[in-house]
Scaffold this motif. Sequence first.
Motif, mmCIF file in Angstrom:
data_model
loop_
_atom_site.group_PDB
_atom_site.id
_atom_site.type_symbol
_atom_site.label_atom_id
_atom_site.label_comp_id
_atom_site.label_asym_id
_atom_site.label_seq_id
_atom_site.Cartn_x
_atom_site.Cartn_y
_atom_site.Cartn_z
ATOM 1 N N MET A 192 27.405 39.878 31.041
ATOM 2 C CA MET A 192 27.189 39.660 29.897
ATOM 3 C C MET A 192 28.249 39.560 28.975
ATOM 4 O O MET A 192 29.311 40.496 28.638
ATOM 5 N N PHE B 133 22.285 40.253 20.711
ATOM 6 C CA PHE B 133 21.089 40.997 21.312
ATOM 7 C C PHE B 133 20.915 42.166 20.592
ATOM 8 O O PHE B 133 20.053 42.669 20.134
ATOM 9 N N ILE C 207 12.419 44.434 18.815
ATOM 10 C CA ILE C 207 13.830 44.730 18.776
ATOM 11 C C ILE C 207 14.577 45.600 19.916
ATOM 12 O O ILE C 207 15.527 45.221 20.369
ATOM 13 N N GLY C 208 13.845 46.741 20.082
ATOM 14 C CA GLY C 208 13.959 47.338 21.264
ATOM 15 C C GLY C 208 14.255 46.887 22.702
ATOM 16 O O GLY C 208 15.264 47.143 23.426
ATOM 17 N N VAL D 257 15.267 43.319 23.270
ATOM 18 C CA VAL D 257 16.617 42.815 23.650
ATOM 19 C C VAL D 257 17.547 43.764 23.443
ATOM 20 O O VAL D 257 18.510 43.450 24.117
ATOM 21 N N GLY D 258 17.575 44.515 22.424
ATOM 22 C CA GLY D 258 18.724 45.626 22.407
ATOM 23 C C GLY D 258 18.753 46.422 23.658
ATOM 24 O O GLY D 258 19.947 46.641 24.373
ATOM 25 N N TYR E 38 17.786 45.517 26.645
ATOM 26 C CA TYR E 38 18.110 44.591 28.059
ATOM 27 C C TYR E 38 19.792 44.434 27.714
ATOM 28 O O TYR E 38 20.347 44.460 28.753
ATOM 29 N N ALA E 39 20.220 44.108 26.352
ATOM 30 C CA ALA E 39 21.547 43.914 26.282
ATOM 31 C C ALA E 39 22.418 45.301 26.744
ATOM 32 O O ALA E 39 23.438 45.005 27.463
ATOM 33 N N LEU E 40 21.997 46.219 26.505
ATOM 34 C CA LEU E 40 22.844 47.428 26.746
ATOM 35 C C LEU E 40 22.734 47.669 28.254
ATOM 36 O O LEU E 40 23.577 48.089 28.916
ATOM 37 N N ARG F 283 22.851 45.389 30.514
ATOM 38 C CA ARG F 283 23.580 44.201 31.419
ATOM 39 C C ARG F 283 25.129 44.110 30.769
ATOM 40 O O ARG F 283 25.652 43.194 31.145
ATOM 41 N N GLY G 284 28.932 49.511 24.684
ATOM 42 C CA GLY G 284 27.809 49.774 24.969
ATOM 43 C C GLY G 284 27.588 51.260 25.044
ATOM 44 O O GLY G 284 26.550 51.890 24.338
ATOM 45 N N GLN H 145 14.012 54.084 16.891
ATOM 46 C CA GLN H 145 14.881 53.202 17.567
ATOM 47 C C GLN H 145 15.669 53.759 18.790
ATOM 48 O O GLN H 145 15.887 52.968 19.743
ATOM 49 N N PRO H 146 16.505 54.830 18.398
ATOM 50 C CA PRO H 146 17.268 55.434 19.580
ATOM 51 C C PRO H 146 16.534 55.688 20.722
ATOM 52 O O PRO H 146 17.125 55.538 22.066
ATOM 53 N N ILE I 190 15.374 52.225 22.648
ATOM 54 C CA ILE I 190 16.604 51.588 23.468
ATOM 55 C C ILE I 190 16.903 52.181 24.537
ATOM 56 O O ILE I 190 17.258 51.834 25.446
ATOM 57 N N TRP I 191 16.918 53.414 24.564
ATOM 58 C CA TRP I 191 17.398 54.437 25.665
ATOM 59 C C TRP I 191 16.197 54.332 26.866
ATOM 60 O O TRP I 191 16.797 54.025 27.859
ATOM 61 N N ARG J 210 16.435 50.607 28.038
ATOM 62 C CA ARG J 210 17.446 50.335 28.813
ATOM 63 C C ARG J 210 17.371 50.793 30.103
ATOM 64 O O ARG J 210 17.653 49.649 31.207
#
Lengths: 286, 336
Positions: A1, A9, B148-149, B151-152, B154-156, B158, B164, B211-212, B215-216, B219
């Motif tokens: 990415m 993102f 929002i978690g 997308v966030g 997933y990005a983290l 990949r 990151g 949120q923290p 996303i963890w 991810r």
Amino acid sequence: MNDKTFFGFVSPSVIIMVLLMVIPLMTAVFLGFHFVTYSNLESPQYVGLQNYTEMLTDPDFWASFNFTFIYIVTVVPASLVLGFGIAMLLDQVTAFRGFFIAAALIPHIITPVVGSLMFRTMFDRSGLYWYLLRALFDYDFTMTTTTVRMLIIGQGIWQTTPFAMITLFAGLQTLPKQLMEAATVDGANAFQKLWHIILPHLRSLFLFISLMGVMDAYRVLDQVLVITKQNPLFRADTVMYYNYKVAVMFSRLGKANAMSILTVFGIFIVLIPFLRITYKQQMESR
Amino acid sequence: MEKVKNPIGRVLIYLALILLVVYSVMPFVWSLLTSIKYPIEANNPKPKLFGFTPTMMNYEELWLYMEGSAFVPYAIAMLVLMIVIVVFAVLSVRLQWLSKPVTNMIAVGLFLVLLFVLPQVAQMSKFYDYFLNSLVVTVGTLVVSISIGCVGGYALARYSKIWGVIILIAALGFRALPRMAFSLPYYFIAQMTHLYDTRILLIIVMVAINQPFTIWMLRSFFMDIPKEIEEAAMIDGAGRLESFFKVIIPIAWPGIITTSLFTLLLAYNEFLMPKILTQANWTLPVAIASYTSGEDAAYRAIAAAASVSITIPIIIVIIFFQKYLVKGLAFGAVKG
């Protein structure tokens, strides 16, 4: 990415964390240097380090750290031992296992305010435990500083054990079978297996649960508020509950913010090694 | 581990586990019993486990601002409408009028409309308002936080450069910080922006503090999905966003449900933030805390009814989603 997609993102998450975590922390630092109550919110008055010196010379502040320390060193080990015992028992059964797990989870995921209230009412006059203590041991449970502290700790153990239980139970499922069989062939008894195979296998989990336990115990607030009935006669303030009291009951917002900043430093003592380990793991695994 | 074979040993193990169940659920069962007792019975110094006259009086007093008997027609109407909605949902999926996600969304929406219309026609108590506040805040937090978690997270999952890791470590640090350190500045900011005592403020704040964790967890679920899957989709001409929504999200669904459950519980159980940030628009945990300070024995049965009312949604969650809950709780164990 690539970088562009990545930042696109993660931006909603990052923006909300910066706006609602970094900025409030900076506000807390700012307010910590000011005299603020609910009546002069619009015009805080700069007082320098006064809030900090007041806090650090406040005996109630140190008493709250003292009780939090007692809470941590009783609740965390007790939940580890109990949780491990229950995990071993669960590992022995297959019938009704789902039912046992579901029932055991209730104290952990119930609303803490409600759980504390339910737990306390058992010891209130005409509560079941109150009655049993009187009928069986002729002991009349009344609320004093000592018994309130014991109730808070008891509720803490009741609430946190399921987390240790479920984590250790999951850990037991990954125990290498060959190792256990080899030990049986070599004639190891149950205690030797426990000491030389099972406990070493679960060591990192014990560490993980302890860390989580310490962090959660450091934050205990709702439980104390409910169990003490907000009665100041019971001297059972934890750090966060005292912080809350300074802000809500004494209306000293500036002083409370100074205390928050001090507690943030407090948690970083535990947190920094943990963050370092995680950082290393993440750097290796990426 | 090998099983104990000795029959006496096995009996003892089951006995110990039954004791564990009693120890875990007794406070709830006791509150349930207290909540259906008349106040005089709830304060009996020789409490009874059974053999008392049950009553719905405490629940009526807690939830209604009218006679219990007058509420019966409304209750029947609600029940009938809910059954109609469920039948409609099942039929529309079976007959393929609408796709399943669309049907589910319409059904949930109609349920919410029903719950909000009820206090317009029947006299409900303040407690019902607090229940609606909790509902709005919990659902709002869940939807925003997970969207929002995802997308966030997933990005983290990949992205492999240092940024990151920095974001992840910062998030972990925020997660460990005491809530008090945020809540007082939030109060200050809320007063300045005139958002104090609104549901929208609670939603924003809860999304931020959850949120923290979100996303963890998300991810790690996305990391379990092989990269090749979306690479194949992208070779077929799908963009990054398209392949994410059409290929990754359906595979990651169990992980998303697990994370949603925990977000839901965190938002529903939160006490400190709504306590500090509201004055009249309480949520349920704040409302029940107000029953706890007094010594007044008359409140005991009502407080028990409130405790049980707040806990029932959680019990439903345990019954229907136990598998996901256990997976989420044991998540630390699997990841090390």
